[in-house]
Design a protein around this motif. Structure first.
Motif, PDB file in Angstrom:
ATOM      1  N   ASP A  29       0.828  -1.208   0.000  1.00 37.43           N
ATOM      2  CA  ASP A  29       0.000   0.000   0.000  1.00 37.43           C
ATOM      3  C   ASP A  29       0.864   1.260   0.000  1.00 37.43           C
ATOM      4  O   ASP A  29       0.649   2.171  -0.806  1.00 37.43           O
ATOM      5  CB  ASP A  29      -0.928   0.015   1.227  1.00 37.43           C
ATOM      6  CG  ASP A  29      -1.982  -1.072   1.192  1.00 37.43           C
ATOM      7  OD1 ASP A  29      -2.427  -1.425   0.084  1.00 37.43           O
ATOM      8  OD2 ASP A  29      -2.355  -1.574   2.264  1.00 37.43           O
ATOM      9  N   GLN A  47      -6.218   6.171   4.240  1.00 37.86           N
ATOM     10  CA  GLN A  47      -7.400   5.307   4.349  1.00 37.86           C
ATOM     11  C   GLN A  47      -8.509   5.771   3.409  1.00 37.86           C
ATOM     12  O   GLN A  47      -9.162   4.978   2.760  1.00 37.86           O
ATOM     13  CB  GLN A  47      -7.902   5.275   5.807  1.00 37.86           C
ATOM     14  CG  GLN A  47      -7.019   4.447   6.722  1.00 37.86           C
ATOM     15  CD  GLN A  47      -7.426   4.538   8.185  1.00 37.86           C
ATOM     16  OE1 GLN A  47      -8.008   5.558   8.608  1.00 37.86           O
ATOM     17  NE2 GLN A  47      -7.161   3.507   8.945  1.00 37.86           N
ATOM     18  N   GLN A  48      -8.708   7.075   3.336  1.00 33.22           N
ATOM     19  CA  GLN A  48      -9.735   7.623   2.450  1.00 33.22           C
ATOM     20  C   GLN A  48      -9.376   7.402   0.982  1.00 33.22           C
ATOM     21  O   GLN A  48     -10.240   7.030   0.172  1.00 33.22           O
ATOM     22  CB  GLN A  48      -9.912   9.117   2.730  1.00 33.22           C
ATOM     23  CG  GLN A  48     -10.564   9.427   4.075  1.00 33.22           C
ATOM     24  CD  GLN A  48     -10.546  10.907   4.407  1.00 33.22           C
ATOM     25  OE1 GLN A  48     -10.008  11.717   3.641  1.00 33.22           O
ATOM     26  NE2 GLN A  48     -11.108  11.272   5.547  1.00 33.22           N
ATOM     27  N   LYS A  73      -9.961   3.830  -0.214  1.00 33.77           N
ATOM     28  CA  LYS A  73     -11.361   3.455  -0.441  1.00 33.77           C
ATOM     29  C   LYS A  73     -11.787   3.734  -1.865  1.00 33.77           C
ATOM     30  O   LYS A  73     -12.687   3.109  -2.383  1.00 33.77           O
ATOM     31  CB  LYS A  73     -12.286   4.225   0.526  1.00 33.77           C
ATOM     32  CG  LYS A  73     -12.154   3.777   1.968  1.00 33.77           C
ATOM     33  CD  LYS A  73     -13.073   4.581   2.877  1.00 33.77           C
ATOM     34  CE  LYS A  73     -12.948   4.157   4.331  1.00 33.77           C
ATOM     35  NZ  LYS A  73     -13.812   4.973   5.222  1.00 33.77           N
TER      36      LYS A  73
END
Length: 423
Positions: A331, A419-420, A423
């Motif tokens: 990531d 994290q946003q 998504k």
């Protein structure tokens, strides 16, 4: 001295192990949907367990088992298959007393057989299997077969063929045995030494011979289905009706006997029909083994199950050009420049990991160019760049590797920002 992996075994390297994780997740999901619970048994058991259940006359017991004497002078064997250990555990732990029957179990783990290595077959291999113990309802036979097919289909396989047969009960097999001996005995010298030994030990196994499968007597051999009692025939027909109700197509093969002595009634194999898969097309095999619990000292508890090789499943996927999406990629890669930035980045790396964001950083103190190349090779979705200025201002440079967009983000907002974006 140069050490190498033992013959007939393999190292599953990181570039492949993620595929195994995918298959194991599919297995877990399917078994959970069918309400089969995982059981884990020891890798070695008493040798007699396999002798009594698998059968003294089988190739597994006679030629393929890894057997050793422990320090207590007891004969132990690395498990060559999974059914006998599960049934042993069922009996030992008195699972027949569980209110909800049948007891539905599954396992995934290494098995060991000393056999010639070939494509998809190893001396240590990983097997997935299920066992449903405590019901003689033909509906559970159909459920077990459907579960196996569901695993293959969720893995993306389409070129599959289901073959079934009935091995009947002991009385039916005794009549069939007499007919087989009378059929093969006059010309048994034309068969391999193993078949000659099997003639009076277990003539049914002659039908399973790989060396003599093209012999003319194989084609004209008496069919077990012709010796089934009315009750056995009705059971087999019920299994077929349940499969048809589930729209599962199948073929009946009177010579399908399986390689273990404990099978009776329903026997089945799932094969790959994909071109280029290889000469050995069987992916999965199983059947009913009523009487095994009594054979090892337990109460009567009829059972049915199957076992499939994970290696052969992956080989079939390769033959059909089926691939998984690798969701174990990186990531975030944290690239740093300078001693303070390195320490700062290391702490941030741990904070991202704590938020379940797959993160890595540099441990070789490479230049920024080298770190960016590493991030690119590992297909990182984002790169965080930290230098002395970023440490002083408590910010980071966040780069989206897919779009090339780069922005400055406050350290306190890095986790939520990523994290946003993910998504």
């Amino acid at each position: 001295m140069n050490f190498k992996v033992p013959r007939g075994t393999q190292d599953i390297l990181p570039q492949d192990s993620w595929k195994w994780h995918k298959v194991e997740q599919i297995i877990s999901d399917v078994c959970r949907a069918y309400r089969y619970s995982e059981i884990r048994t020891p890798i070695f058991e008493q040798t007699e367990l396999f002798q009594r259940t698998v059968g003294d006359a089988t190739d597994i017991v006679q030629k393929e088992m890894y057997t050793f004497e422990d320090r207590g002078k007891r004969s132990m064997t690395l498990r060559p298959e999974g059914t006998a250990p599960v049934v042993r555990s069922f009996v030992e732990n008195k699972m027949h007393g569980i209110p909800d029957q049948p007891v539905k179990l599954y396992y995934v783990g290494p098995m060991f057989r000393y056999e010639r290595q070939q494509a998809g077959r190893y001396r240590q291999f990983v097997q997935f299997g299920v066992e449903a113990i405590g019901s003689d309802n033909p509906m559970i036979d159909a459920e077990v077969i459907a579960l196996a097919l569901d695993v293959y289909r969720r893995a993306g396989l389409k070129d599959l063929k289901l073959v079934i047969n009935s091995l009947g009960d002991r009385a039916s097999r005794a009549k069939h045995r007499e007919a087989l001996v009378a059929h093969f005995e006059p010309r048994i010298e034309e068969f391999c030494s193993d078949c000659q030994t099997r003639l009076h030990q277990n003539p049914l196994r002659i039908l399973d011979c790989k060396k003599d499968h093209e012999h003319p007597l194989m084609v004209t051999a008496p069919k077990l289905t012709d010796y089934l009692s009315d009750e056995n025939a009705a059971y087999f027909e019920a299994v077929q009706n349940y499969l048809a109700a589930l729209n599962i197509s199948f073929e009946i093969d009177p010579n399908l006997v399986r390689g273990l002595d404990y099978y009776n009634h329903t026997a089945f194999e799932i094969m790959s029909t994909s071109e280029g898969f290889g000469a050995i097309t069987t992916l999965c095999g199983g059947g009913r083994y009523d009487g095994m619990t009594e054979e090892i000292g337990g109460p009567n508890a009829p059972g049915i199950g199957f076992a499939m090789s994970i290696e052969r499943l992956l080989l079939a996927m390769e033959a059909e050009n089926v691939t998984f999406e690798n969701d174990e990629l990186l990531d975030v890669y944290v690239a740093t420049l300078g001693e303070e930035a390195e320490k700062f980045g290391f702490v941030l790396t741990q904070q991202l990991r704590a938020a379940n964001i797959h993160t890595d950083t540099d441990f070789l103190q490479r230049k920024m160019k080298g770190q960016m190349k590493t991030a690119d090779r590992q297909q990182a979705r984002f790169v965080i760049v930290i230098g002395e200025t970023e440490v002083e201002q408590q910010v980071v440079q966040l780069k989206n590797m897919a779009t090339g967009e780069q922005r400055e983000v406050a350290v306190s907002e890095v986790v939520t920002t990523i994290q946003q974006l993910m998504k």
